[in-house]
Scaffold this active site. Structure first.
Site, PDB file in Angstrom:
ATOM      1  N   ASP A 182     124.750 100.558 103.448  1.00 57.29           N
ATOM      2  CA  ASP A 182     125.076 101.308 104.664  1.00 57.29           C
ATOM      3  C   ASP A 182     125.047 100.446 105.922  1.00 57.29           C
ATOM      4  OD1 ASP A 182     125.401 103.546 103.125  1.00 57.29           O
ATOM      5  OD2 ASP A 182     123.432 104.402 103.578  1.00 57.29           O
ATOM      6  N   ASP A 191     105.139  75.025 110.148  1.00 67.77           N
ATOM      7  CA  ASP A 191     104.453  75.143 111.448  1.00 67.77           C
ATOM      8  C   ASP A 191     104.122  76.579 111.859  1.00 67.77           C
ATOM      9  OD1 ASP A 191     104.610  72.423 111.536  1.00 67.77           O
ATOM     10  OD2 ASP A 191     106.147  72.322 113.083  1.00 67.77           O
ATOM     11  N   HIS A 246     111.427  79.397  90.201  1.00 67.76           N
ATOM     12  CA  HIS A 246     112.835  79.442  90.613  1.00 67.76           C
ATOM     13  C   HIS A 246     112.954  79.720  92.117  1.00 67.76           C
ATOM     14  CE1 HIS A 246     117.020  81.229  90.584  1.00 67.76           C
ATOM     15  NE2 HIS A 246     117.207  80.152  89.860  1.00 67.76           N
ATOM     16  N   LYS A 272     113.206  79.527  96.076  1.00 68.98           N
ATOM     17  CA  LYS A 272     113.771  78.622  97.079  1.00 68.98           C
ATOM     18  C   LYS A 272     113.193  79.031  98.433  1.00 68.98           C
ATOM     19  CE  LYS A 272     117.334  79.695  93.991  1.00 68.98           C
ATOM     20  NZ  LYS A 272     117.084  78.760  92.935  1.00 68.98           N
ATOM     21  N   HIS A 303     126.966  81.166  94.311  1.00 64.26           N
ATOM     22  CA  HIS A 303     125.566  81.232  93.908  1.00 64.26           C
ATOM     23  C   HIS A 303     124.788  82.244  94.758  1.00 64.26           C
ATOM     24  CE1 HIS A 303     121.544  79.105  93.076  1.00 64.26           C
ATOM     25  NE2 HIS A 303     122.000  79.476  91.903  1.00 64.26           N
ATOM     26  N   LYS A 306     123.224  85.677  96.471  1.00 61.93           N
ATOM     27  CA  LYS A 306     122.671  86.958  96.039  1.00 61.93           C
ATOM     28  C   LYS A 306     122.547  87.821  97.281  1.00 61.93           C
ATOM     29  CE  LYS A 306     121.001  83.844  92.924  1.00 61.93           C
ATOM     30  NZ  LYS A 306     121.153  82.390  93.053  1.00 61.93           N
TER      31      LYS A 306
END
Length: 479
Positions: A229, A404, A397, A399, A222, A224
């Site tokens: 470089d 704090d 979508h 996440k 899952h 990404k």
């Protein structure tokens, strides 16, 4: 006269019953002996008892554990970690934030996640801004491009990125691509073959094909990740597909992604190369993939991965510790909310202790079952004082979590069993006030486009809705 046909039918029926119930009982024994989480064990037993045929099929495809299988040996893993470790040891002595020293140690001990300082973080809250930056950085690549997505779609966006990769490969840049075989199930082979024809190395993650159609379906990559470089990297929640840019007819697609520049890119590079070894059995560890980098920002960053194979649930354990350690507030954005007992208890405990815990979910989700399961947990957190918001502007979508004014994390991990226990995930944990304040403002801006849920109204839902949520909740560990 003996009716042999009747006798044979009775024998066949008895034999079928013995095999059938033997398979059910045998599967239940295997599940019990596997010493899993009791909640998950009971969920599988209930499915097998009440839906035996469906349960057996689902267990064959989705239930079998691969935790005992090793992805990479310790000797090879240490060789790969040698270069980033040298960079880590060579950096100027940096003072770790005292409030998060135990969290940083947890990630180091369980995940070999090295905390690198001097990083620059750039945040994207729309697909268009992320894609524009990604294409700009890809065009600047001189030596290599490593790109890994759960979904690499054959649409206008996917083809745009593919064409840039082909152009760079023909110009002599090394290009490696990993896509998830299930996430890209419906993408035609010719899409990737065009890249291969241009000299790009393309691999699918855990290819699922008959007759080897097994529990591989359940363990998906899952992540990404983009590394250019060895100096610039991307990580977050966005895939390469048109819907991430244009959204739906009923609303936008709200997501969060970040660009990293600095030594923390070594963490993304390590994660990619580990996955490359997994799919290609080729260890890439040359120094040129880990160039010496100077400080270009003020953020301390750890790149933390988790998978279903190792002994620890690194990201889940870290989030549980971070929530429990929050002093003032802890804000959470997630498209799906099917928390493990540890996460649920941490949120409840923090809220009951007076911490401002906020949870944001999409008002309209892309999956009916997970939406019902998510709603079944809301009364539990509302009763403890967690503030819950439904994002109304489109599909959330993102996440993103922030706490704090010091800690923030962005990555691919949802707050659900699948991300915590089944998927290969990656998150950047950022210890930096400036970034935390930016992430806090992102959350608060989304909160302005949300509606708050109150317990006194939430408990008035129709009985049939509550019943549906409760039934789906029984399957939460399996979703």
């Amino acid at each position: 006269m003996i009716d042999w046909n009747s006798i044979l039918n009775q024998v066949a029926t008895v034999a079928f019953d013995i095999i059938y119930f033997g398979a059910i009982i045998g599967t239940i024994v295997i599940i019990v002996l596997d010493n899993r989480n009791p909640v998950k064990t009971l969920a599988w037993i209930l499915v097998l008892m009440f839906l035996p045929v469906v349960g057996l099929v689902f267990y064959f495809f989705f239930g079998r554990s691969r935790r005992r299988e090793r992805v990479i040996g310790n000797k090879i893993y240490n060789r790969l970690l040698n270069k980033p470790m040298m960079e880590y040891l060579a950096q100027d002595a940096s003072t770790l934030p005292m409030a998060y020293s135990r969290l940083i140690s947890l990630f180091r001990n369980t995940n070999q996640a090295l905390p690198f300082d001097g990083n620059r973080v750039e945040t994207y809250t729309s697909g268009a801004s992320m894609l524009q930056s990604l294409l700009r950085q890809l065009e600047r690549a001189k030596e290599h491009i490593h790109i890994e997505f759960y979904i690499f779609e054959d649409d206008a966006i996917g083809r745009m990125v593919r064409d840039v990769l082909i152009e760079k490969a023909r110009a002599g840049v090394e290009v490696r691509v990993i896509y998830d075989d299930v996430g890209c199930w419906h993408v035609p082979n010719r899409f990737y073959d065009e890249m291969r024809a241009a000299g790009i190395e393309v691999r699918s993650f855990l290819k699922v094909r008959f007759p080897v159609f097994t529990s591989k379906v359940n363990y998906r990559n899952h992540r990404k990740i983009v590394v250019i470089d060895g100096r610039v990297g991307f990580v977050g929640g966005m895939n390469l597909a048109e819907r991430y840019m244009r959204g739906f007819s009923w609303g936008i697609w709200r997501d969060t992604h970040i660009l990293l520049e600095g030594k923390a890119v070594h963490g993304l590079q390590t994660a990619f190369l580990l996955d490359w070894y997994f799919v290609d059995r080729t260890l890439i560890s040359a120094s040129r993939y880990f160039p010496k980098l100077e400080a270009c920002g003020t953020s301390l960053v750890q790149i933390v991965t988790s998978d279903p194979i190792g002994p620890w649930k690194e990201i889940m354990q870290g989030l549980s510790m971070a929530i429990s350690g929050a002093k003032k507030y802890f804000y959470i954005q997630t498209p799906y909310f099917l928390p493990t007992e540890q996460i649920l208890a941490a949120m409840q405990t923090a809220a009951l202790a007076g911490v401002d815990v906020r949870l944001m979910l999409p008002l309209r989700a892309d999956n009916r079952l997970t939406n019902l399961g998510s709603c079944s947990y809301l009364a539990d957190v509302l009763q403890a004082g967690v503030k819950v918001y439904f994002y109304r502007k489109g599909f959330l979508h993102s996440k993103l979590m922030v706490s704090d004014d010091e800690l923030s994390t962005v990555g691919s991990t949802n707050v659900d069993f699948r991300s915590f226990e089944h998927n290969f995930e990656v998150n950047a944990f950022i210890y930096d006030t400036e970034t935390a304040l930016q992430m806090r403002e992102v959350f608060l801006q989304d909160q302005r486009d949300s509606v708050q849920v109150f317990l006194k109204n939430w408990v008035k839902r129709p009985w049939w809705r509550k019943a549906a949520e409760s039934v789906v909740r029984l399957m939460a560990p399996l979703l």
